[in-house]
Design an enzyme around this catalytic site. Structure first.
Site, PDB file in Angstrom:
ATOM      1  N   LYS A   1     -11.317  -4.613  18.913  1.00 39.39           N
ATOM      2  CA  LYS A   1      -9.933  -5.052  19.127  1.00 39.39           C
ATOM      3  C   LYS A   1      -9.500  -4.905  20.592  1.00 39.39           C
ATOM      4  CE  LYS A   1      -8.461  -4.020  14.376  1.00 39.39           C
ATOM      5  NZ  LYS A   1      -7.318  -3.767  13.488  1.00 39.39           N
TER       6      LYS A   1
ATOM      7  N   ASP B   1      -4.213  -6.173   4.612  1.00 38.31           N
ATOM      8  CA  ASP B   1      -5.233  -7.036   5.211  1.00 38.31           C
ATOM      9  C   ASP B   1      -5.295  -8.404   4.543  1.00 38.31           C
ATOM     10  OD1 ASP B   1      -6.213  -5.388   7.264  1.00 38.31           O
ATOM     11  OD2 ASP B   1      -7.275  -4.175   5.793  1.00 38.31           O
TER      12      ASP B   1
ATOM     13  N   LYS C   1     -13.792  -0.244  16.057  1.00 41.37           N
ATOM     14  CA  LYS C   1     -12.448  -0.840  16.122  1.00 41.37           C
ATOM     15  C   LYS C   1     -11.948  -0.896  17.569  1.00 41.37           C
ATOM     16  CE  LYS C   1     -11.062   0.137  11.785  1.00 41.37           C
ATOM     17  NZ  LYS C   1     -10.530   0.997  10.749  1.00 41.37           N
TER      18      LYS C   1
ATOM     19  N   ASN D   1       0.843  -1.195   0.000  1.00 38.79           N
ATOM     20  CA  ASN D   1       0.000   0.000   0.000  1.00 38.79           C
ATOM     21  C   ASN D   1       0.877   1.244   0.000  1.00 38.79           C
ATOM     22  OD1 ASN D   1       0.598   0.684   2.842  1.00 38.79           O
ATOM     23  ND2 ASN D   1      -0.439  -1.260   3.215  1.00 38.79           N
TER      24      ASN D   1
ATOM     25  N   PRO E   1      -2.797 -12.040   9.495  1.00 38.25           N
ATOM     26  CA  PRO E   1      -3.141 -11.929  10.918  1.00 38.25           C
ATOM     27  C   PRO E   1      -3.312 -10.470  11.310  1.00 38.25           C
ATOM     28  CG  PRO E   1      -0.816 -12.497  10.633  1.00 38.25           C
ATOM     29  CD  PRO E   1      -1.445 -12.567   9.273  1.00 38.25           C
ATOM     30  N   ASP E   2      -4.251 -10.194  12.214  1.00 36.83           N
ATOM     31  CA  ASP E   2      -4.405  -8.834  12.749  1.00 36.83           C
ATOM     32  C   ASP E   2      -3.449  -8.706  13.942  1.00 36.83           C
ATOM     33  OD1 ASP E   2      -5.201  -6.483  14.133  1.00 36.83           O
ATOM     34  OD2 ASP E   2      -7.090  -6.532  13.024  1.00 36.83           O
ATOM     35  N   ILE E   3      -2.375  -7.981  13.730  1.00 38.95           N
ATOM     36  CA  ILE E   3      -1.315  -7.891  14.745  1.00 38.95           C
ATOM     37  C   ILE E   3      -1.816  -7.191  16.002  1.00 38.95           C
ATOM     38  CG2 ILE E   3       0.997  -6.931  15.184  1.00 38.95           C
ATOM     39  CD1 ILE E   3       1.123  -7.169  11.916  1.00 38.95           C
TER      40      ILE E   3
ATOM     41  N   LYS F   1       8.883 -16.945 -10.941  1.00 39.32           N
ATOM     42  CA  LYS F   1       8.035 -15.889 -11.502  1.00 39.32           C
ATOM     43  C   LYS F   1       6.833 -16.519 -12.224  1.00 39.32           C
ATOM     44  CE  LYS F   1       8.071 -11.918 -14.492  1.00 39.32           C
ATOM     45  NZ  LYS F   1       8.337 -11.716 -15.889  1.00 39.32           N
TER      46      LYS F   1
ATOM     47  N   PHE G   1      -4.461   2.707  15.430  1.00 42.06           N
ATOM     48  CA  PHE G   1      -4.847   3.755  14.494  1.00 42.06           C
ATOM     49  C   PHE G   1      -6.087   3.307  13.735  1.00 42.06           C
ATOM     50  CE2 PHE G   1      -1.748   7.220  13.755  1.00 42.06           C
ATOM     51  CZ  PHE G   1      -0.847   6.898  14.760  1.00 42.06           C
TER      52      PHE G   1
HETATM   53  N1  CTP Z   1      -3.670  -3.560  12.068  1.00 39.58           N
HETATM   54  C1  CTP Z   1      -2.847  -4.612  12.438  1.00 39.58           C
HETATM   55  N2  CTP Z   1      -2.847  -5.772  11.700  1.00 39.58           N
HETATM   56  C2  CTP Z   1      -3.644  -5.895  10.616  1.00 39.58           C
HETATM   57  C3  CTP Z   1      -4.484  -4.824  10.247  1.00 39.58           C
HETATM   58  C4  CTP Z   1      -4.483  -3.671  11.000  1.00 39.58           C
HETATM   59  O1  CTP Z   1      -2.103  -4.486  13.413  1.00 39.58           O
HETATM   60  N3  CTP Z   1      -3.628  -7.014   9.917  1.00 39.58           N
HETATM   61  C5  CTP Z   1      -3.715  -2.350  12.904  1.00 39.58           C
HETATM   62  C6  CTP Z   1      -3.179  -1.092  12.269  1.00 39.58           C
HETATM   63  O2  CTP Z   1      -1.797  -0.918  12.548  1.00 39.58           O
HETATM   64  C7  CTP Z   1      -4.024  -0.010  12.925  1.00 39.58           C
HETATM   65  C8  CTP Z   1      -5.335  -0.682  13.212  1.00 39.58           C
HETATM   66  O3  CTP Z   1      -5.054  -2.076  13.180  1.00 39.58           O
HETATM   67  O4  CTP Z   1      -3.505   0.369  14.179  1.00 39.58           O
HETATM   68  C9  CTP Z   1      -6.465  -0.332  12.264  1.00 39.58           C
HETATM   69  O5  CTP Z   1      -6.255  -0.831  11.016  1.00 39.58           O
HETATM   70  P1  CTP Z   1      -7.370  -0.716   9.822  1.00 39.58           P
HETATM   71  O6  CTP Z   1      -6.818  -1.460   8.671  1.00 39.58           O
HETATM   72  O7  CTP Z   1      -7.728   0.716   9.646  1.00 39.58           O
HETATM   73  O8  CTP Z   1      -8.622  -1.404  10.459  1.00 39.58           O
HETATM   74  P2  CTP Z   1      -9.318  -2.756  10.233  1.00 39.58           P
HETATM   75  O9  CTP Z   1      -9.607  -3.279  11.594  1.00 39.58           O
HETATM   76  O10 CTP Z   1      -8.518  -3.604   9.319  1.00 39.58           O
HETATM   77  O11 CTP Z   1     -10.700  -2.362   9.612  1.00 39.58           O
HETATM   78  P3  CTP Z   1     -11.145  -1.877   8.137  1.00 39.58           P
HETATM   79  O12 CTP Z   1     -10.121  -2.378   7.147  1.00 39.58           O
HETATM   80  O13 CTP Z   1     -12.464  -2.444   7.984  1.00 39.58           O
HETATM   81  O14 CTP Z   1     -11.175  -0.362   8.228  1.00 39.58           O
END
Ligand code: CTP
Length: 400
Positions: free
Chosen positions: A340, A277, A336, A209, A303-305, A287, A322
């Site tokens: 979380k 995500d 959120k 991104n 994974p959502d860290i 390749k 954030f």
């Molecule tokens: N984050 C994370 N790991 C992920 C995705 C997000 O640690 N896989 C953390 C980001 O660093 C940030 C927060 O989660 O602090 C919010 O991320 P965001 O992508 O805006 O929120 P999502 O919960 O993924 O929701 P959405 O995409 O629906 O806005």
């Protein structure tokens, strides 16, 4: 900050002109004091031109030390928020370590109550001499900071330790040493995620991104300056800040592993990373060849860290995330916060070019008590300091 830059006699004195300009560009006021030997390497005119402030010489008939020689050293000692000596010779280290005051710089060093920082530069033999090392030890015991010289080919032709540290690193050390420490953060271990993650499809293609990581890096600096021990888990290509332990990662999985390894011995987490995500379901070591017609890329969740660490936290650990939102900001960010299990969310409005890549930004803190007054619009370095002040205030009030 109001900085006195003492310049003593060494060939590295020319680099202090670059440092003076860098500090002025960072918004500091800089007044230089040249020692007599220093004035043989660089002129007061160079320094006054770069700083827009008077430059002071060793004696009343040098530089601009004319106004009131009797008390000038006291006025300068009071004016300073920090005194930095760059480059510092073995001679000035020896004088200051032993309380000798024989010219303007050594007198100011003795009279000031401001933090003092040394960036020595000298021949390797001198640097390694036990007398110099003992003097440095003594200066450190006064609370002074020392930016150690690096190794390299020295002006005398020898190769070894004694080369003045990098000017940018000295400027960072000045920022760290000159910033008042915040009680709720001093000595605390803060884990920060920053930057984009990269999810590889094959050896040449990747999903990522537009985040650069600059906000997370500025937060790392601001927490460091407030006295925290910062560990930064960083994606992307930006250089890591001085004085911050940095772990470089590529994918969301690597970021999670680096964070997990350090979570137990951290006091808090700030998740500023723009984590991808999704990642490709399959990643190829060769390749991938193009095909005719429409191609479909199967994606799976990373994974959502932030959520993972928040779910595995002790009651004494705090977690700040954030939220990058383009509409219904507080509603989505509040969701959120609860989903979380966070202590605070910093809400970033990413509509119409704000947020990613923008130089000036605004963040609205949100906690279970509701939204707090917005921080900004400010450049990212100042915004990061505002975030740290706000969060330290909450920790101090026991609301973290
Ligand atoms: N984050 C994370 N790991 C992920 C995705 C997000 O640690 N896989 C953390 C980001 O660093 C940030 C927060 O989660 O602090 C919010 O991320 P965001 O992508 O805006 O929120 P999502 O919960 O993924 O929701 P959405 O995409 O629906 O806005």
């Amino acid at each position: 900050m109001q900085i006195i830059l003492g310049i003593t006699g060494g060939i590295a004195a020319y680099k202090s002109a670059e440092l003076a300009r860098l500090l002025v560009n960072q918004g500091h006021r800089v007044r230089c004091i040249l020692t007599e030997a220093g004035s043989r390497f660089i002129t007061p005119l160079t320094l006054t031109s770069l700083t827009g402030e008077p430059c002071y010489g060793a004696n009343p008939d040098q530089g601009e030390w004319r106004a009131n020689p009797g008390v000038e050293h006291i006025e300068l000692a009071r004016w300073a928020d920090l005194v930095a000596v760059v480059p510092a010779t073995a001679n000035i280290l020896g004088k200051a370590a032993n309380g000798l005051a024989s010219d303007l710089l050594s007198t100011v060093l003795l009279a000031t109550r401001a933090p003092v920082l040394w960036a020595p530069a000298m021949n390797t033999g001198m640097w390694e001499h036990p007398a110099v090392q003992a003097n440095l030890q003594r200066l450190r015991s006064f609370g002074h900071a020392v930016v150690e010289p690096g190794e390299g080919v020295l002006a005398c032709g020898e190769e070894g330790a004694g080369k003045l540290a990098d000017v940018a690193a000295i400027a960072e050390a000045i920022q760290v040493h000159g910033t008042p420490k915040l009680a709720s953060l001093a000595g605390r271990r803060v884990l920060i995620t920053a930057g984009p993650t990269r999810e590889d499809l094959d050896p040449v293609r990747t999903l990522t991104n537009r985040s650069t990581g600059s906000m997370g890096i500025e937060l790392a600096r601001a927490f460091r300056d407030a006295g925290a021990q910062v560990r930064l888990v960083l994606g992307g290509d930006l250089p890591s800040p001085w004085g911050v332990e940095t772990m470089r990662v590529r994918s969301a999985q690597q970021m999670l592993e680096a964070c997990t390894a350090h979570w137990a011995d951290s006091d808090g987490l700030v998740a500023a990373a723009a984590v991808a995500d999704q990642r490709p379901e399959a990643s190829s070591s060769e390749k991938v060849k193009k095909a005719d017609g429409t191609e479909t890329l199967a994606l799976v969740r990373t994974p959502d860290i932030l959520a993972t660490l928040a779910a595995n936290r002790r009651s004494d650990q705090w977690v700040v995330g954030f939220a990058a939102e383009s509409e219904k900001h507080l509603e989505h960010a509040g969701d959120k916060l609860r989903r979380k299990g966070l202590d605070a969310v910093l809400v970033n409005d990413v509509q119409a070019g704000r947020g990613f890549g923008a130089q000036v930004n605004t963040l609205t803190p949100l906690t279970v008590q509701g939204p707090h007054p917005a921080l900004g619009p400010l450049p990212k370095d100042q915004l990061a300091r505002a975030v740290v002040q706000w969060w330290a205030g909450r920790l101090e009030a026991g609301k973290g």
